[in-house]
Write a protein that holds these residues in place. Structure first.
Motif, PDB file in Angstrom:
ATOM      1  N   SER A   1     -11.403   5.193  20.229  1.00  0.00           N
ATOM      2  CA  SER A   1     -10.421   4.390  20.657  1.00  0.00           C
ATOM      3  C   SER A   1      -9.579   4.078  19.751  1.00  0.00           C
ATOM      4  O   SER A   1      -9.943   4.519  18.650  1.00  0.00           O
ATOM      5  N   CYS A   2      -8.458   4.008  19.551  1.00  0.00           N
ATOM      6  CA  CYS A   2      -7.263   3.973  18.922  1.00  0.00           C
ATOM      7  C   CYS A   2      -6.969   2.730  18.696  1.00  0.00           C
ATOM      8  O   CYS A   2      -6.068   1.765  19.530  1.00  0.00           O
TER       9      CYS A   2
ATOM     10  N   CYS B   1      -8.316  11.561  19.857  1.00  0.00           N
ATOM     11  CA  CYS B   1      -9.594  10.721  19.046  1.00  0.00           C
ATOM     12  C   CYS B   1     -10.643  11.301  20.148  1.00  0.00           C
ATOM     13  O   CYS B   1     -10.716  12.281  20.566  1.00  0.00           O
TER      14      CYS B   1
ATOM     15  N   CYS C   1     -10.109  -3.146  19.923  1.00  0.00           N
ATOM     16  CA  CYS C   1      -9.896  -3.394  19.069  1.00  0.00           C
ATOM     17  C   CYS C   1      -9.446  -4.165  18.189  1.00  0.00           C
ATOM     18  O   CYS C   1      -8.732  -5.538  18.823  1.00  0.00           O
TER      19      CYS C   1
ATOM     20  N   THR D   1      -6.138   4.710  13.418  1.00  0.00           N
ATOM     21  CA  THR D   1      -7.089   5.440  13.477  1.00  0.00           C
ATOM     22  C   THR D   1      -8.761   5.072  14.551  1.00  0.00           C
ATOM     23  O   THR D   1      -8.571   3.792  14.876  1.00  0.00           O
ATOM     24  N   CYS D   2      -9.012   6.531  14.688  1.00  0.00           N
ATOM     25  CA  CYS D   2     -10.221   6.511  15.578  1.00  0.00           C
ATOM     26  C   CYS D   2     -11.094   5.259  16.158  1.00  0.00           C
ATOM     27  O   CYS D   2     -11.921   5.845  14.056  1.00  0.00           O
TER      28      CYS D   2
ATOM     29  N   ARG E   1      -4.771   7.209  22.158  1.00  0.00           N
ATOM     30  CA  ARG E   1      -5.834   7.820  21.909  1.00  0.00           C
ATOM     31  C   ARG E   1      -5.563   9.598  21.900  1.00  0.00           C
ATOM     32  O   ARG E   1      -5.990   9.850  20.845  1.00  0.00           O
TER      33      ARG E   1
ATOM     34  N   CYS F   1      -3.536   9.494  17.447  1.00  0.00           N
ATOM     35  CA  CYS F   1      -3.253   8.497  16.929  1.00  0.00           C
ATOM     36  C   CYS F   1      -3.719   8.226  15.757  1.00  0.00           C
ATOM     37  O   CYS F   1      -3.586   9.353  14.995  1.00  0.00           O
TER      38      CYS F   1
ATOM     39  N   ARG G   1       1.583   5.117  18.350  1.00  0.00           N
ATOM     40  CA  ARG G   1       0.730   6.358  17.302  1.00  0.00           C
ATOM     41  C   ARG G   1      -0.073   4.895  16.319  1.00  0.00           C
ATOM     42  O   ARG G   1      -1.566   5.155  15.997  1.00  0.00           O
ATOM     43  N   GLN G   2      -0.282   3.696  17.126  1.00  0.00           N
ATOM     44  CA  GLN G   2      -0.885   2.762  16.649  1.00  0.00           C
ATOM     45  C   GLN G   2      -2.501   2.397  17.375  1.00  0.00           C
ATOM     46  O   GLN G   2      -3.510   2.230  17.063  1.00  0.00           O
ATOM     47  N   THR G   3      -2.051   3.088  18.607  1.00  0.00           N
ATOM     48  CA  THR G   3      -2.803   2.568  20.107  1.00  0.00           C
ATOM     49  C   THR G   3      -3.067   3.913  20.941  1.00  0.00           C
ATOM     50  O   THR G   3      -4.409   4.006  21.591  1.00  0.00           O
TER      51      THR G   3
END
Length: 103
Positions: free
Chosen positions: A35-36, A30, A54, A40-41, A20, A23, A16-18
């Motif tokens: 991008s995630c 997103c 990122c 966060t988007c 999309r 996110c 869930r950190q990367t």
């Protein structure tokens, strides 16, 4: 059970950190073009802390070395990108983030 750092979303293990589509949480997608990054988007074309990828941080205005993220690239403010990407100075001189008259 998912590996450490991943969560089960819609029956699949995702980061869930990367991811999309998940996110920061399951089913938190997103918007197109984002991008995630760290859950966060982000818009990698314009985000000073995530420029192009990122975590790629432009130095920003405080250091005055690089102060814009334009199309995913960290650039110096200049006569063609003065204070904002694509904002041209009619006087050909950019002073920090505003156009300055010659002379």
């Amino acid at each position: 059970c998912c590996p450490s750092g991943e969560a089960c979303c819609e029956g699949r293990c995702v980061d869930r950190q990367t991811n999309r589509n998940h996110c920061g949480g399951c089913n938190r997608a997103c918007a197109g073009g984002e991008s995630c990054c760290d859950g966060t988007c982000k818009n990698l074309d314009a985000d000073l802390d995530n420029c192009g990828t990122c975590g790629n941080r432009c130095l920003g205005r405080s250091n005055a070395a690089v102060d814009l993220c334009c199309d995913g690239r960290c650039i110096l403010a200049n006569a063609d990108n003065c204070g904002a990407c694509g904002f041209s100075c009619p006087f050909d001189v950019c002073c920090f983030d505003v156009c300055c008259p010659l002379g």
